[in-house]
Scaffold this active site. Sequence first.
Site, PDB file in Angstrom:
ATOM      1  N   LYS A 137      33.766  25.953  38.920  1.00 17.61           N
ATOM      2  CA  LYS A 137      32.759  26.696  38.667  1.00 17.61           C
ATOM      3  C   LYS A 137      32.931  27.678  37.533  1.00 17.61           C
ATOM      4  O   LYS A 137      32.031  28.056  36.656  1.00 17.61           O
ATOM      5  CB  LYS A 137      32.192  27.393  40.002  1.00 17.61           C
ATOM      6  N   ARG A 176      26.178  32.960  48.213  1.00 16.42           N
ATOM      7  CA  ARG A 176      27.020  32.022  48.990  1.00 16.42           C
ATOM      8  C   ARG A 176      26.504  31.962  50.372  1.00 16.42           C
ATOM      9  O   ARG A 176      27.093  31.139  51.300  1.00 16.42           O
ATOM     10  CB  ARG A 176      28.454  32.750  48.972  1.00 16.42           C
ATOM     11  N   ARG A 187      46.605  25.877  41.375  1.00  7.16           N
ATOM     12  CA  ARG A 187      45.961  26.761  40.020  1.00  7.16           C
ATOM     13  C   ARG A 187      46.957  27.996  39.942  1.00  7.16           C
ATOM     14  O   ARG A 187      47.448  28.483  40.853  1.00  7.16           O
ATOM     15  CB  ARG A 187      44.929  27.021  40.669  1.00  7.16           C
ATOM     16  N   ARG A 231      46.618  33.043  42.802  1.00  8.02           N
ATOM     17  CA  ARG A 231      45.996  34.075  43.317  1.00  8.02           C
ATOM     18  C   ARG A 231      46.300  34.154  45.061  1.00  8.02           C
ATOM     19  O   ARG A 231      46.597  32.956  45.456  1.00  8.02           O
ATOM     20  CB  ARG A 231      44.509  33.439  43.531  1.00  8.02           C
ATOM     21  N   ARG A 269      38.915  28.617  53.457  1.00  5.80           N
ATOM     22  CA  ARG A 269      37.805  29.118  52.266  1.00  5.80           C
ATOM     23  C   ARG A 269      37.264  27.810  52.307  1.00  5.80           C
ATOM     24  O   ARG A 269      35.769  27.713  52.080  1.00  5.80           O
ATOM     25  CB  ARG A 269      38.399  29.276  50.801  1.00  5.80           C
TER      26      ARG A 269
HETATM   27  P1  AMP Z   1      35.685  33.054  43.847  1.00  5.14           P
HETATM   28  O1  AMP Z   1      36.424  33.568  42.609  1.00  5.14           O
HETATM   29  O2  AMP Z   1      34.212  32.899  43.470  1.00  5.14           O
HETATM   30  O3  AMP Z   1      36.259  31.820  44.453  1.00  5.14           O
HETATM   31  O4  AMP Z   1      35.483  34.002  45.015  1.00  5.14           O
HETATM   32  C1  AMP Z   1      36.686  34.841  45.466  1.00  5.14           C
HETATM   33  C2  AMP Z   1      36.458  35.626  46.756  1.00  5.14           C
HETATM   34  O5  AMP Z   1      35.435  36.640  46.469  1.00  5.14           O
HETATM   35  C3  AMP Z   1      35.842  34.711  47.762  1.00  5.14           C
HETATM   36  O6  AMP Z   1      36.631  33.896  48.600  1.00  5.14           O
HETATM   37  C4  AMP Z   1      35.107  35.835  48.695  1.00  5.14           C
HETATM   38  O7  AMP Z   1      35.967  36.534  49.489  1.00  5.14           O
HETATM   39  C5  AMP Z   1      34.668  36.820  47.547  1.00  5.14           C
HETATM   40  N1  AMP Z   1      33.227  36.565  47.078  1.00  5.14           N
HETATM   41  C6  AMP Z   1      32.970  36.104  45.971  1.00  5.14           C
HETATM   42  N2  AMP Z   1      31.538  35.866  45.730  1.00  5.14           N
HETATM   43  C7  AMP Z   1      31.145  36.076  46.977  1.00  5.14           C
HETATM   44  C8  AMP Z   1      29.820  36.141  47.481  1.00  5.14           C
HETATM   45  N3  AMP Z   1      28.742  35.679  46.764  1.00  5.14           N
HETATM   46  N4  AMP Z   1      29.567  36.555  48.648  1.00  5.14           N
HETATM   47  C9  AMP Z   1      30.707  36.886  49.510  1.00  5.14           C
HETATM   48  N5  AMP Z   1      32.026  36.986  49.028  1.00  5.14           N
HETATM   49  C10 AMP Z   1      32.079  36.415  47.815  1.00  5.14           C
END
Ligand code: AMP
Length: 206
Positions: free
Chosen positions: A10, A85, A124, A135, A146
């Site tokens: 994404k 989400r 990654r 990360r 996750r």
């Molecule tokens: P991502 O980079 O999109 O994988 O997001 C990393 C982390 O940020 C996720 O595992 C969540 O802990 C938090 N996060 C990102 N977007 C959201 C969202 N829309 N709602 C809740 N937590 C989020």
Amino acid sequence: MLLGPPGAGKGTQAQVIAGRLGVPAISTGDIFRANVSGQTELGLKAKVYMDAGDLVPDEVTVAMVKDRLAEPDAKGGFLLDGFPRTIPQAEQLRASLQDLGHGLDRVLELVVEEEELVRRLSGRRMLVDGEWVQREDDRPETVRHRLKVYREQTEPLSGFYEAEGLLTRIDAIGAVDEVTERALRALGWPDGGGQPDATTGQPSAG
Ligand code: AMP
């Protein structure tokens, strides 16, 4: 909006597609990570959830996105990456967009099988201050959590947006530019996007 499990690409696709469409990519994960690095109050709150591979609570996330969508660069449109989400986030988004006089044009779901996701996430690395680092939430045990969180809390959004007639599923296996082309085609850019016209943001003829 881009929907899809962690590791589906994404973030990468959001950058490329938003660039082609001439709109900002709004990534809640990136905003949270910037706040964690900056040690802001929001960052400190979010970090606990992020490190555990859990979702940050809806009220925190929704308020943050609402502020971001009200910024001037989002007036002409935007691409959401990683938000919403949960179903409550999607409902709140609908209300916020109504207030702003916007609507969603399309939801693209990036589809990748789970085995491939685990492979991608575990391998990654991100470039931080000239160094490749993993990360915190890409560690194998957190990755599995996750993906479970995704299945339970986020996957229902696929049906939610399908019922609204907004969803297009895209095979997200393949080279980055192949997937981009599929995405742009789904957005009605039949030549795969072409070069956007600098003034209209639309693909130029030919
Ligand atoms: P991502 O980079 O999109 O994988 O997001 C990393 C982390 O940020 C996720 O595992 C969540 O802990 C938090 N996060 C990102 N977007 C959201 C969202 N829309 N709602 C809740 N937590 C989020």
